[in-house]
Design a protein around this motif. Structure first.
Motif, PDB file in Angstrom:
ATOM      1  N   ALA A 267       1.793   5.780   9.509  1.00 43.41           N
ATOM      2  CA  ALA A 267       0.836   4.898  10.190  1.00 43.41           C
ATOM      3  C   ALA A 267       0.834   3.543   9.495  1.00 43.41           C
ATOM      4  N   TRP A 268       0.435   2.528  10.243  1.00 45.88           N
ATOM      5  CA  TRP A 268       0.212   1.236   9.573  1.00 45.88           C
ATOM      6  C   TRP A 268      -0.973   0.535  10.203  1.00 45.88           C
ATOM      7  N   ASP A 269      -1.480  -0.468   9.495  1.00 47.24           N
ATOM      8  CA  ASP A 269      -2.698  -1.157   9.902  1.00 47.24           C
ATOM      9  C   ASP A 269      -2.311  -2.543  10.397  1.00 47.24           C
ATOM     10  N   SER A 270      -2.539  -2.780  11.668  1.00 46.32           N
ATOM     11  CA  SER A 270      -2.016  -3.987  12.302  1.00 46.32           C
ATOM     12  C   SER A 270      -3.115  -5.023  12.556  1.00 46.32           C
ATOM     13  N   TYR A 271      -3.018  -6.132  11.845  1.00 48.02           N
ATOM     14  CA  TYR A 271      -3.986  -7.226  11.978  1.00 48.02           C
ATOM     15  C   TYR A 271      -3.210  -8.509  12.296  1.00 48.02           C
ATOM     16  N   PRO A 272      -2.784  -8.696  13.548  1.00 52.99           N
ATOM     17  CA  PRO A 272      -1.863  -9.781  13.875  1.00 52.99           C
ATOM     18  C   PRO A 272      -2.321 -11.170  13.424  1.00 52.99           C
ATOM     19  N   LEU A 273      -3.598 -11.477  13.574  1.00 55.22           N
ATOM     20  CA  LEU A 273      -4.015 -12.854  13.234  1.00 55.22           C
ATOM     21  C   LEU A 273      -4.088 -13.064  11.734  1.00 55.22           C
ATOM     22  N   GLY A 274      -4.594 -12.097  11.022  1.00 58.64           N
ATOM     23  CA  GLY A 274      -4.646 -12.191   9.563  1.00 58.64           C
ATOM     24  C   GLY A 274      -3.242 -12.295   8.996  1.00 58.64           C
ATOM     25  N   PHE A 275      -2.328 -11.506   9.533  1.00 56.84           N
ATOM     26  CA  PHE A 275      -0.951 -11.524   9.017  1.00 56.84           C
ATOM     27  C   PHE A 275      -0.267 -12.863   9.311  1.00 56.84           C
ATOM     28  N   LEU A 276      -0.512 -13.407  10.490  1.00 57.51           N
ATOM     29  CA  LEU A 276       0.088 -14.708  10.820  1.00 57.51           C
ATOM     30  C   LEU A 276      -0.346 -15.744   9.780  1.00 57.51           C
ATOM     31  N   GLN A 277      -1.634 -15.726   9.451  1.00 59.33           N
ATOM     32  CA  GLN A 277      -2.155 -16.669   8.452  1.00 59.33           C
ATOM     33  C   GLN A 277      -1.521 -16.413   7.090  1.00 59.33           C
ATOM     34  N   ASN A 278      -1.490 -15.153   6.692  1.00 56.61           N
ATOM     35  CA  ASN A 278      -0.974 -14.848   5.352  1.00 56.61           C
ATOM     36  C   ASN A 278       0.490 -15.188   5.191  1.00 56.61           C
ATOM     37  N   MET A 279       1.268 -14.957   6.244  1.00 57.33           N
ATOM     38  CA  MET A 279       2.702 -15.261   6.149  1.00 57.33           C
ATOM     39  C   MET A 279       2.929 -16.752   5.915  1.00 57.33           C
ATOM     40  N   THR A 281       1.227 -18.650   3.981  1.00 59.81           N
ATOM     41  CA  THR A 281       1.084 -18.959   2.562  1.00 59.81           C
ATOM     42  C   THR A 281       2.168 -18.280   1.734  1.00 59.81           C
ATOM     43  N   ILE A 282       2.464 -17.005   2.051  1.00 58.05           N
ATOM     44  CA  ILE A 282       3.375 -16.319   1.134  1.00 58.05           C
ATOM     45  C   ILE A 282       4.841 -16.509   1.510  1.00 58.05           C
ATOM     46  N   ALA A 283       5.140 -16.773   2.781  1.00 56.75           N
ATOM     47  CA  ALA A 283       6.549 -16.843   3.152  1.00 56.75           C
ATOM     48  C   ALA A 283       6.979 -18.280   3.385  1.00 56.75           C
ATOM     49  N   ARG A 284       6.617 -18.854   4.508  1.00 55.49           N
ATOM     50  CA  ARG A 284       7.030 -20.240   4.766  1.00 55.49           C
ATOM     51  C   ARG A 284       6.084 -20.764   5.833  1.00 55.49           C
ATOM     52  N   GLU A 285       5.723 -21.995   5.676  1.00 57.72           N
ATOM     53  CA  GLU A 285       4.805 -22.563   6.648  1.00 57.72           C
ATOM     54  C   GLU A 285       5.562 -22.864   7.932  1.00 57.72           C
ATOM     55  N   ASP A 286       4.963 -22.507   9.049  1.00 63.82           N
ATOM     56  CA  ASP A 286       5.601 -22.769  10.326  1.00 63.82           C
ATOM     57  C   ASP A 286       4.508 -23.330  11.237  1.00 63.82           C
ATOM     58  N   LYS A 287       4.399 -24.654  11.209  1.00 66.10           N
ATOM     59  CA  LYS A 287       3.275 -25.315  11.878  1.00 66.10           C
ATOM     60  C   LYS A 287       3.243 -25.014  13.365  1.00 66.10           C
ATOM     61  N   LYS A 288       4.423 -24.992  13.979  1.00 65.46           N
ATOM     62  CA  LYS A 288       4.469 -24.795  15.426  1.00 65.46           C
ATOM     63  C   LYS A 288       3.963 -23.388  15.772  1.00 65.46           C
ATOM     64  N   LEU A 289       4.468 -22.406  15.044  1.00 69.59           N
ATOM     65  CA  LEU A 289       4.048 -21.033  15.298  1.00 69.59           C
ATOM     66  C   LEU A 289       2.541 -20.889  15.093  1.00 69.59           C
ATOM     67  N   LEU A 290       2.075 -21.501  14.026  1.00 67.23           N
ATOM     68  CA  LEU A 290       0.655 -21.417  13.705  1.00 67.23           C
ATOM     69  C   LEU A 290      -0.195 -22.036  14.816  1.00 67.23           C
ATOM     70  N   GLU A 291       0.233 -23.192  15.291  1.00 71.27           N
ATOM     71  CA  GLU A 291      -0.533 -23.863  16.339  1.00 71.27           C
ATOM     72  C   GLU A 291      -0.474 -23.076  17.649  1.00 71.27           C
TER      73      GLU A 291
END
Ligand code: GAL
Length: 649
Positions: A267-279, A281-291
């Protein structure tokens, strides 16, 4: 035909007056809920003081839920050891890398290596299993909660040190072998006995990466061991009932594949909006995706994890975001329709159950800003309407079994650790790279399996290895002999299993010998051209000798992709558009039929059904190349729409 998927919810009866329990159960049923997960944080109520148990309340709620027709996932409460226990064994808490105790007052305050706590975890597991193992309403189990969450995989405590030495001695047997394997002659780091070895923290500069690599493997084994101790008890007292653990997104600190060997449900715990935000900071900023996607999530992140975990066991989403969460750097409200779409997307990937976190918003403590299906005043929140809609829709459809895909993506936890320990550029993020490659197939209409190195590779037409630093010849040969086309990405086969540079530098058969690495900041890519298309290699680019067919060129004259007699090799990390074009060609060469999708539209095949999801703001049409009978939704899709197409195969 497989079983219809079901909905579930995470419920905390101990947070609410008993008078609410019956109505809660009735309302869950009215909402189309079939499963309820309980008790993962309830140790202080089950055993208020040492050896004194209060089963009364738990018996009552199990009975209420079960007699109303709900199936229970019972949890072991070991993520939250009570205060009296911590006071009894103060050294059970983890110690952080700087030597500070991680104290009581939140959760996950224990070290996996503490033998005393392991015994306590087995004792409470046995108590719960004895009580409910044969209860007819308890249909499944969950061990603990989110192993490793809040950076708790590693502890730098004395118990860890003791166990680490034992683990090393078992692995190497004699200290000279360890010295050789780690290369301890470098900087006079040689040891005379296993007792001399310390944990790899608080060193003056970086510790030996091999020391760290073994520490990671050891820590992963500790998690496996801790989980297994509980699983064994649950299997003894509750045989035949499936056991799950709820894993997390973009979390790679232990080898989940190993742990899943002892579990039935991954099983896994899926929090799409929280993960989008966290990625960001930890991976690479993607302004277009974020917007574009701040209130709907990354169109590939959820699916990637569904595919990752369904490769390890029966897939459940144990916690599904139902509304805004409280823990990311920003916490927007999901756009209307998103909760329904995420749920359908999980079912498209073969999830058996999607369980929302949580039933009702908590009025107190750490997560009071986290939505539930119900508001605090017990009126339904938006997520609950969307869950209800899915529950009605499920009744109308028969979902076929998932089949093996034609494309496999090779994933490996140890490879991820090596890329982290070997550093070189801060911007190399293993999961980000995996998702980039995963996405490049999806934008071309493909569905994939994510597999580990021990997978059965037969039947695949294309095997993609985004990066596998220490990919070894035997695994590679197995892949080659499957007859699939192979595409390896940067940083593949350039180390051996001991974390050392191999004698002949690179894995043979891919037409390239890597000699130098340009490890770059994301903002400073290398310009390249491939078949008339201009693009960039960013973060990681390799210079070396090509012995095969080379295609494309960087401005300084090195190839973009090479092909040897056994597969192709990408000599860097291509930007999105370039990777998508290269992947399209690879898919075609593998005998597949890529179909380019409109931006943010995605599709996943399950049996003879195609599930389309639209993450984008624009209305889009499903391309004409997809033909079949529409079972749900329509050809023209607005944001959050789900369309199911039955194809004639
Ligand atoms: C998960 C955790 C839950 C809850 C939730 C909030 O990571 O398992 O207990 O904290 O996050 O989104």
């Amino acid at each position: 035909m497989s079983k219809s998927p079901e909905l579930g919810v995470c419920y905390y009866p101990e947070h609410w007056p008993e008078e609410m329990w019956i109505t809660d159960a009735e309302n869950m049923i009215k909402n189309g809920i079939s499963w309820v997960r309980i008790a993962e944080f309830a140790w202080s109520r089950i055993e208020p003081s040492s050896g004194v148990f209060d089963w009364n309340w738990l018996d009552k709620i199990v009975d209420i839920l079960g007699s109303n027709g709900l199936k229970i996932v019972m949890c072991t409460p070991t993520a939250t050891p009570p205060k009296w226990l911590v006071d009894q064994m103060p050294d059970m808490v983890a110690i952080d890398e700087n030597g500070q105790a991680r104290k009581f007052g939140s959760r996950r305050h224990y070290s996996f290596s503490h033998i005393g706590y392991q015994k306590e975890s087995q004792r409470i597991t046995k108590a719960v299993a004895e009580r409910y193992g044969q209860n007819n309403f308890v249909k499944a189990w969950q061990t603990d909660n989110e192993f490793g969450c809040h950076e708790t995989t590693y502890s730098w405590c004395l118990s860890t040190l003791r166990e680490f030495r034992i683990w090393l001695e078992k692995k190497y047997q004699n200290i000279d072998d360890l010295n050789k394997s780690w290369g301890n002659v470098f900087w006079s780091m040689e040891y005379r006995s296993f007792e001399e070895i310390e944990l790899p923290n608080l060193t003056v500069t970086e510790a030996n990466p091999s020391h760290n690599f073994d520490f990671r493997k050891f820590s992963s084994d500790q998690v496996k061991n801790f989980n297994y101790q509980q699983v064994k008890i649950l299997n003894d007292y509750s045989p035949g009932r499936p056991i799950s653990h709820n894993f997390m997104g973009h979390f790679t600190e232990f080898d989940h594949r190993e742990i899943c060997k002892d579990l039935n449900i991954a099983a896994w715990d899926s929090y799409p909006l929280g993960f989008l935000q966290n990625m960001q900071t930890i991976a690479r900023e993607d302004k277009k995706l974020l917007e574009d996607c701040y209130n709907i999530g990354d169109p590939d992140f959820q699916s990637y994890h569904h595919d990752l975990y369904r490769g390890m066991g029966r897939l459940w989403i144990m916690e599904q975001q139902p509304g805004p969460v409280n823990w990311a750097r920003y916490n927007p409200i999901p756009i209307a329709g998103a909760v329904r779409m995420w749920t359908w997307e999980a079912f498209a990937h073969d999830a058996e159950v999607v369980s929302y976190f949580r039933w009702r918003q908590a009025p107190f403590a750490q997560e009071q800003m986290h939505a539930g299906l119900m508001y605090r005043d017990n009126t339904p929140a938006i997520g609950s309407h969307e869950a209800m809609q899915v529950s009605n829709e499920i009744q109308m459809l028969n979902l076929p079994e998932t089949q093996k895909s034609e494309i496999a993506l090779l994933h490996d936890y140890e490879a991820c650790w090596i890329t982290e320990l070997d550093g070189q550029t801060e911007d190399f993020h293993y999961t980000r790279l995996m998702i980039d490659f995963y996405k490049s197939v999806r934008v071309n209409g493909g569905s994939l399996d994510i597999v580990g190195k021990k997978a059965d590779f037969t039947g695949y037409k294309l095997i993609i290895v985004p990066s596998f630093v220490h990919l070894e010849t035997d695994t590679f040969k197995k892949m080659v002999s499957s007859g699939a086309k192979i595409l390896a990405g940067p940083r593949t086969g350039i180390k051996n299993r001991n974390f050392q540079i191999p004698e002949n530098l690179s894995l043979e058969g891919l037409g390239y010998k890597v000699k130098r690495v340009d490890a770059l900041p994301y903002e400073l890519p290398v310009e390249v051209e491939w078949k008339g298309q201009k693009g960039k290699l960013h973060v990681w680019r390799e210079q070396g000798d090509s012995s095969g067919i080379s295609e494309g060129k960087s401005e300084d004259g090195f190839p973009v992709i090479t092909s040897g007699n056994q597969g192709s090799y990408l000599c860097g990390w291509p930007d999105e558009a370039l990777l998508s074009s290269i992947m399209k060609e690879q898919m075609t060469m593998a005998g597949l039929k890529p179909i380019t999708l409109p931006e943010y539209l995605r599709v996943r095949q399950r049996g003879d059904l195609l599930f389309f999801t639209n993450y984008g703001k624009k209305n889009v049409d499903i391309p004409d190349a997809f033909q079949g009978e529409i079972l749900l939704g329509s050809k023209n899709m607005k944001q959050t729409d789900v369309t199911i197409l039955k194809i004639n195969k």
